[in-house]
Design a protein around this motif. Structure first.
Motif, mmCIF file in Angstrom:
data_model
loop_
_atom_site.group_PDB
_atom_site.id
_atom_site.type_symbol
_atom_site.label_atom_id
_atom_site.label_comp_id
_atom_site.label_asym_id
_atom_site.label_seq_id
_atom_site.Cartn_x
_atom_site.Cartn_y
_atom_site.Cartn_z
ATOM 1 N N MET A 1 25.954 35.812 27.207
ATOM 2 C CA MET A 1 27.122 36.495 27.833
ATOM 3 C C MET A 1 27.074 36.237 29.225
ATOM 4 N N ASP A 2 28.026 35.777 29.558
ATOM 5 C CA ASP A 2 27.978 35.529 31.172
ATOM 6 C C ASP A 2 29.519 35.133 31.223
ATOM 7 N N LEU A 3 29.992 35.050 32.788
ATOM 8 C CA LEU A 3 31.133 34.547 33.255
ATOM 9 C C LEU A 3 31.412 32.945 33.085
ATOM 10 N N PRO A 4 32.536 32.617 32.839
ATOM 11 C CA PRO A 4 32.468 30.922 33.050
ATOM 12 C C PRO A 4 32.151 30.692 34.417
ATOM 13 N N ARG A 5 31.510 29.345 34.575
ATOM 14 C CA ARG A 5 31.110 28.943 35.805
ATOM 15 C C ARG A 5 32.057 28.925 36.961
ATOM 16 N N ILE A 6 33.238 28.688 36.363
ATOM 17 C CA ILE A 6 34.341 28.489 37.492
ATOM 18 C C ILE A 6 34.652 29.839 38.326
ATOM 19 N N PHE A 7 34.315 30.975 37.569
ATOM 20 C CA PHE A 7 34.633 32.247 38.296
ATOM 21 C C PHE A 7 33.495 32.402 39.387
ATOM 22 N N THR A 8 32.223 32.015 39.244
ATOM 23 C CA THR A 8 31.253 32.012 40.049
ATOM 24 C C THR A 8 31.153 31.128 41.119
ATOM 25 N N ILE A 9 31.764 29.841 40.838
ATOM 26 C CA ILE A 9 32.173 28.795 42.059
ATOM 27 C C ILE A 9 33.045 29.493 42.942
ATOM 28 N N ARG A 10 34.296 29.900 42.374
ATOM 29 C CA ARG A 10 35.221 30.271 43.085
ATOM 30 C C ARG A 10 34.911 31.325 44.213
ATOM 31 N N GLU A 11 34.236 32.221 43.428
ATOM 32 C CA GLU A 11 33.877 33.425 44.494
ATOM 33 C C GLU A 11 32.609 33.606 45.028
ATOM 34 N N SER A 12 31.660 32.344 45.211
ATOM 35 C CA SER A 12 30.331 32.368 45.355
ATOM 36 C C SER A 12 30.033 33.160 46.609
ATOM 37 N N SER A 13 30.720 33.078 47.686
ATOM 38 C CA SER A 13 30.349 33.825 48.919
ATOM 39 C C SER A 13 31.184 34.967 48.999
ATOM 40 N N HIS A 14 31.718 35.456 47.927
ATOM 41 C CA HIS A 14 32.471 36.944 48.130
ATOM 42 C C HIS A 14 31.560 38.128 47.841
ATOM 43 N N ARG A 15 31.684 38.832 48.384
ATOM 44 C CA ARG A 15 30.857 40.340 48.281
ATOM 45 C C ARG A 15 31.802 41.127 47.451
ATOM 46 N N SER A 45 30.973 45.565 38.073
ATOM 47 C CA SER A 45 30.597 46.008 39.336
ATOM 48 C C SER A 45 30.507 44.795 40.171
ATOM 49 N N GLY A 46 30.385 43.659 39.652
ATOM 50 C CA GLY A 46 30.473 42.337 40.385
ATOM 51 C C GLY A 46 29.319 42.339 41.268
ATOM 52 N N SER A 47 29.386 41.925 42.384
ATOM 53 C CA SER A 47 28.211 41.668 43.438
ATOM 54 C C SER A 47 27.759 43.319 44.010
ATOM 55 N N GLY A 48 28.376 44.209 43.662
ATOM 56 C CA GLY A 48 27.839 45.457 43.686
ATOM 57 C C GLY A 48 28.088 46.202 45.312
ATOM 58 N N ASP A 66 27.749 44.579 34.746
ATOM 59 C CA ASP A 66 28.411 43.334 34.911
ATOM 60 C C ASP A 66 28.248 42.233 34.073
ATOM 61 N N ILE A 67 29.120 41.423 33.536
ATOM 62 C CA ILE A 67 28.707 40.487 32.563
ATOM 63 C C ILE A 67 28.035 39.224 33.303
ATOM 64 N N SER A 68 28.204 38.972 34.733
ATOM 65 C CA SER A 68 27.614 37.883 35.160
ATOM 66 C C SER A 68 26.447 37.856 35.763
ATOM 67 N N THR A 69 25.738 36.958 35.418
ATOM 68 C CA THR A 69 24.136 37.123 35.719
ATOM 69 C C THR A 69 23.990 36.588 37.292
ATOM 70 N N VAL A 91 22.744 46.482 36.123
ATOM 71 C CA VAL A 91 22.436 46.142 34.734
ATOM 72 C C VAL A 91 23.498 44.966 34.294
ATOM 73 N N HIS A 92 22.919 43.933 33.910
ATOM 74 C CA HIS A 92 23.518 42.761 33.157
ATOM 75 C C HIS A 92 23.962 43.016 31.660
ATOM 76 N N GLY A 93 25.261 43.183 31.782
ATOM 77 C CA GLY A 93 25.643 43.713 30.235
ATOM 78 C C GLY A 93 27.106 43.481 30.302
ATOM 79 N N ASP A 94 27.774 43.655 29.173
ATOM 80 C CA ASP A 94 29.217 43.690 28.761
ATOM 81 C C ASP A 94 29.716 45.080 29.003
ATOM 82 N N ALA A 95 30.514 45.477 30.058
ATOM 83 C CA ALA A 95 30.998 46.912 30.297
ATOM 84 C C ALA A 95 31.749 47.302 29.270
ATOM 85 N N CYS A 96 32.290 46.428 28.456
ATOM 86 C CA CYS A 96 33.321 47.140 27.310
ATOM 87 C C CYS A 96 32.476 47.874 26.639
#
Length: 248
Positions: A1-15, A45-48, A66-69, A91-96
């Motif tokens: 359970m995680d976001l596709p890599r492209i999301f974390t690449i695209r927003e790697s520097s974002h808080r 919650s993203g990067s909190g 948030d679903i993203s590790t 918490v890493h988990g599905d917010a749904c």
């Protein structure tokens, strides 16, 4: 359970994983007059950054899911950096479908109403964790200007024009759901620029470090075409805001 890599690449520097600047996020916290000890739940919650900075600035406590590790680890590191790891947890988990163990004073989903299949479902989900009289925060896009055709809507990364409405209609929708709108923080074009343009630098730096990665062609295509698409469509037509709501 995680976001596709492209999301974390695209927003790697974002808080902040939406078009609010740090100043606007801080101003929103100030405008809500949060009392020390306010208990919050932030779904997706993203990067909190919201929970961490509001814990530092206003003394709130809370939990983010948030679903993203990758983003969850960033949130935990941010809490430690700001000295609030004893007040907020991530918490890493599905917010749904996630419901707090005890009622909270503030329940938020800022920019991810897909967790409830839209605004109505997300508001209902958040209400399950909220004490009577508590605050609901929902971050949601809307049409700043209605696109002239479906192709323009798709260029804004929206499936169809009908999937979004102008801000007045969105506010009316909150009213129809039984909520009073009590505050809002609106992203402007500069906010959008800071959010979007930072993605392009992240993409380019990732490409320079990972030219042979299997995702490199996808990242290259996005970096090549997204800036002009953003300037032509997203920047002109798509609005975004966080809305603070209280159930009538």
């Amino acid at each position: 359970m995680d976001l596709p890599r492209i999301f974390t690449i695209r927003e790697s520097s974002h808080r902040i994983h939406n078009p609010l600047t740090a100043a606007k996020l801080a101003a929103l916290g100030e405008s809500l007059h949060l009392a020390p000890g306010t208990r919050a739940l932030d779904l997706a919650s993203g990067s909190g950054e919201m929970l961490c900075t509001w814990a530092r600035d206003h003394g709130i406590t809370g939990t983010g899911v948030d679903i993203s590790t990758v983003f969850t680890e960033q949130a935990r590191a941010r809490a430690a950096e700001l000295g609030v790891a004893d007040r907020v947890e991530f918490v890493h988990g599905d917010a749904c479908g996630h419901v707090a163990d005890e009622p909270v004073d503030l329940a938020a989903c800022v920019g991810a109403t897909w967790i409830g299949n839209g605004v109505a479902g997300t508001a209902e989900l958040l209400s399950r964790s909220l004490r009577p009289g508590g605050l609901t925060l929902i971050g949601e896009p809307y049409w700043r200007r209605t696109p002239p055709d479906e192709e323009t809507a798709r260029a804004c990364h929206v499936t169809a024009i009908a999937d979004l409405v102008p801000m007045p209609e969105l506010i009316e929708h909150f009213r129809e759901l039984g909520y009073d709108l009590v505050e809002m923080m609106v992203a402007d074009q500069d906010s959008w620029d800071r959010y979007a343009a930072a993605q392009w630098l992240n993409l380019r730096r990732w490409l320079d470090r990972n030219p042979g990665d299997e995702l490199a062609p996808e990242v290259r295509e996005e970096l090549t075409y997204e800036p002009a698409r953003y300037a032509r469509c997203t920047r002109e037509y798509l609005g975004w805001a966080v809305f603070a709501l209280m159930k009538r």
